[in-house]
Design a protein around this motif. Structure first.
Motif, PDB file in Angstrom:
ATOM      1  N   ALA B 104       0.911  -1.370   0.150  1.00  4.75           N
ATOM      2  CA  ALA B 104      -0.212  -0.212   0.256  1.00  4.75           C
ATOM      3  C   ALA B 104       0.833   1.346  -0.423  1.00  4.75           C
ATOM      4  O   ALA B 104       0.510   1.667  -0.902  1.00  4.75           O
ATOM      5  CB  ALA B 104      -0.964  -0.154   1.072  1.00  4.75           C
ATOM      6  N   GLY B 105       1.669   1.351   0.682  1.00  3.85           N
ATOM      7  CA  GLY B 105       3.027   2.799   0.681  1.00  3.85           C
ATOM      8  C   GLY B 105       3.060   2.586  -0.580  1.00  3.85           C
ATOM      9  O   GLY B 105       4.095   3.667  -1.272  1.00  3.85           O
ATOM     10  N   LEU B 106       4.016   1.313  -1.219  1.00  2.00           N
ATOM     11  CA  LEU B 106       4.283   1.619  -2.170  1.00  2.00           C
ATOM     12  C   LEU B 106       3.625   2.410  -3.403  1.00  2.00           C
ATOM     13  O   LEU B 106       3.764   3.161  -4.830  1.00  2.00           O
ATOM     14  CB  LEU B 106       5.181  -0.033  -2.792  1.00  2.00           C
ATOM     15  N   ALA B 107       2.200   1.365  -3.100  1.00  3.12           N
ATOM     16  CA  ALA B 107       1.332   2.321  -4.704  1.00  3.12           C
ATOM     17  C   ALA B 107       1.442   3.394  -4.000  1.00  3.12           C
ATOM     18  O   ALA B 107       0.788   4.708  -4.898  1.00  3.12           O
ATOM     19  CB  ALA B 107       0.003   1.265  -4.268  1.00  3.12           C
ATOM     20  N   LEU B 108       1.237   4.214  -2.675  1.00  6.59           N
ATOM     21  CA  LEU B 108       0.567   5.321  -2.189  1.00  6.59           C
ATOM     22  C   LEU B 108       2.043   6.052  -3.302  1.00  6.59           C
ATOM     23  O   LEU B 108       1.905   7.567  -3.919  1.00  6.59           O
ATOM     24  CB  LEU B 108      -0.106   5.465  -0.906  1.00  6.59           C
ATOM     25  N   LEU B 185      -6.050   5.070 -10.135  1.00  5.08           N
ATOM     26  CA  LEU B 185      -5.912   3.882 -10.941  1.00  5.08           C
ATOM     27  C   LEU B 185      -3.928   3.575 -10.705  1.00  5.08           C
ATOM     28  O   LEU B 185      -4.161   2.711 -10.800  1.00  5.08           O
ATOM     29  CB  LEU B 185      -6.410   4.211 -12.812  1.00  5.08           C
ATOM     30  N   GLY B 186      -3.540   4.443 -10.955  1.00  9.39           N
ATOM     31  CA  GLY B 186      -1.726   4.254 -10.875  1.00  9.39           C
ATOM     32  C   GLY B 186      -1.601   3.198  -9.543  1.00  9.39           C
ATOM     33  O   GLY B 186      -1.279   2.130  -9.763  1.00  9.39           O
ATOM     34  N   ALA B 187      -2.202   3.733  -8.339  1.00  8.21           N
ATOM     35  CA  ALA B 187      -1.979   3.154  -7.256  1.00  8.21           C
ATOM     36  C   ALA B 187      -3.102   1.561  -7.100  1.00  8.21           C
ATOM     37  O   ALA B 187      -1.614   0.904  -6.720  1.00  8.21           O
ATOM     38  CB  ALA B 187      -2.839   4.404  -6.352  1.00  8.21           C
ATOM     39  N   ALA B 188      -3.615   1.971  -8.021  1.00 10.72           N
ATOM     40  CA  ALA B 188      -4.673   0.577  -7.526  1.00 10.72           C
ATOM     41  C   ALA B 188      -3.837  -0.624  -8.683  1.00 10.72           C
ATOM     42  O   ALA B 188      -3.913  -1.700  -7.992  1.00 10.72           O
ATOM     43  CB  ALA B 188      -5.854   0.337  -8.145  1.00 10.72           C
ATOM     44  N   VAL B 189      -3.362   0.135  -9.095  1.00 13.24           N
ATOM     45  CA  VAL B 189      -2.661  -1.017 -10.318  1.00 13.24           C
ATOM     46  C   VAL B 189      -1.555  -1.568  -9.320  1.00 13.24           C
ATOM     47  O   VAL B 189      -0.948  -2.166  -9.849  1.00 13.24           O
ATOM     48  CB  VAL B 189      -2.150  -0.291 -11.870  1.00 13.24           C
ATOM     49  N   CYS B 190      -0.720  -0.635  -9.332  1.00 10.48           N
ATOM     50  CA  CYS B 190       0.819  -0.943  -8.793  1.00 10.48           C
ATOM     51  C   CYS B 190       0.155  -1.940  -7.376  1.00 10.48           C
ATOM     52  O   CYS B 190       1.315  -3.125  -7.067  1.00 10.48           O
ATOM     53  CB  CYS B 190       1.502   0.481  -8.335  1.00 10.48           C
ATOM     54  N   PHE B 191      -0.469  -1.641  -6.892  1.00  9.67           N
ATOM     55  CA  PHE B 191      -1.429  -2.208  -5.268  1.00  9.67           C
ATOM     56  C   PHE B 191      -1.873  -4.003  -5.911  1.00  9.67           C
ATOM     57  O   PHE B 191      -0.810  -4.374  -5.448  1.00  9.67           O
ATOM     58  CB  PHE B 191      -2.315  -1.587  -4.303  1.00  9.67           C
TER      59      PHE B 191
END
Lengths: 215, 215, 215
Positions: B104-108, B185-191
């Motif tokens: 989650a931290g990575l994504a945000l 979307l970017g954060a969701a894809v990463c997560f």
């Protein structure tokens, strides 16, 4: 730029910074001797540890690193390495010498870090933490470089005195006092708590082990 | 300074940054509990890991570290450490909790890092990589401090999702869209990619061993 | 800002920086192959090691990191990682290949680091040390990430050639010469001493063990 809040006398700030550089340099040099580095490795480690606190502070505040603009810091950090090489027997005759120099560096840098942060418009709570980070930076880097878990993580009695020392300077400054007594008091409190904690072997409790630890 | 390319709503940026600080702080605090640190060591590790991504981003862009100018970041990072201490059993009841908070931290942070970089005139390709570095910074520091080989080096499924998440924001911004949907979307894809990769145990191939390995 | 002391031709500076990024990237990629990282871990380690020297230099001088403003650095650092993956056998057929690329990166970055420092108003002694740090940064980070004691601490024959290479550029610049020959000479001297030191197995003496070591 005129300081937003001038914490205390600039000349004292320089003297305390140079003293902090020297004692952290000694702690780095001694760690290098213990890790069986060669003579240049010892000098490099002394210089790195001596300069790391101030460089960390400057970079985090957003200033060019003062360590490279003023030849005094470099000279004194290298000198600390050379002193370690010339007098390791004398230095190590002291009980737990790395501890003592490390505590002195912690005390000096937490005060100067907080003060420099205030001078550059950092908020009070930020200045307390930035002061502590300035104090802690040298020791953390020393421990990472010789591959130990950093002392600040191993014991709470490293972060707490640094935060207290920085807080004394920030509170005095917020109340309008630029009396020389406060930075000196801050450094003394930090040093005394740190050394007393090790001497009397004060322990901060550990949290209970996580449940999935034993799986 | 007016932003060159404003990636998206500044208030959302702050909220995502604070959320990233909190979840990385949890991952750091849990790593501290596992490494058997004392309670202050756990809080310090939580704070360091929570703040490292944002500090890395600010320093690399050339800004003063926002973490010390705005008391919110410090408060929330310390809070994450305290939460870890109060509720380790609840947190560790989750399957692989460090992984989830770390993802989650990575994504945000990959999203906010890329966005902040764009706001300060970094080139698009630089903003993608800087976003990924912002995301990766906290986890790398956590692993170095507890003496593990950093997760970003152990598996490609750490760098790839961070790069993708950052790229989505940068591409949307380059096409003139400041729609809130893209950072989310970017954060969701990463997560999703990060967690799915661990859950399904996707492997990136290793290169063949070097020839002189066995000598 | 007009440079205080312009060390030498800006185009050559860029070319040397890109070359340094590439060779340090190779040393990082090879270290990643040896540490059995997966293919993305190898590319990430190559990129990190290739870019670390320049980023360190920029941050310490107080500049935004050029590595993210100019796409060339990122591209070439990633390219170094890809080359490592495609041709590890060819690269490792060379005797001690990490050493050779690491020495070349050290040589190039100590010269460009000193030169960039001079261009931004750093004092001569500071520019020598900052040049050496720029050269040393990539190798230190590589070693920390794969959990070795950094080479700069293990042997003095890492810091000394970097300091000499940087000193040649600083002295030439202080005497008013912007002749291309001096940075090339500085890099050559640094490279030759570093490689010769390893080839002939020159040793820097270790200090005597501290007295409390055996307790």
């Amino acid at each position: 730029m005129a300081p937003v809040l001038q914490a205390f006398d600039p000349t004292l700030l320089v003297v305390l910074n140079l003293a902090g550089t020297f004692v952290f340099g000694l702690s780095g040099g001694l760690a290098g001797v213990r890790a069986r580095l060669d003579v240049f490795g010892v000098v490099v480690l002394a210089a790195v540890v001596g300069l790391a606190g101030g460089i960390t502070r400057d970079v985090l505040i957003g200033l060019p690193a003062q360590a490279f603009r003023d030849w005094g810091y470099l000279t004194i950090a290298i000198l600390a390495g050379v002193v370690t090489l010339l007098a390791p027997a004398a230095l190590t005759r002291l009980e737990r010498p790395i501890l003592v120099f490390d505590a002195a560096g912690l005390a000096l840098f937490c005060v100067t870090g907080a003060s420099t942060a205030l001078d550059h418009g950092v908020a009070p709570i930020g200045a307390v933490v930035l002061g502590a980070i300035t104090g802690i930076g040298g020791g953390v880097l020393r421990d990472i470089l010789v591959r130990e878990i950093p002392v600040v993580l191993r014991t709470g009695l490293y972060a707490i005195p640094a935060l207290l020392g920085a807080a004394i300077v920030v509170i005095a400054s917020a109340r309008g006092s630029h009396n020389l007594a406060f930075p000196i008091l801050g450094a003394a409190v930090c040093f005394a708590i740190r050394v007393a904690g090790v001497y009397f072997n004060w322990k901060v409790p550990r949290p209970p082990a996580a449940h999935d630890e034993g799986r």
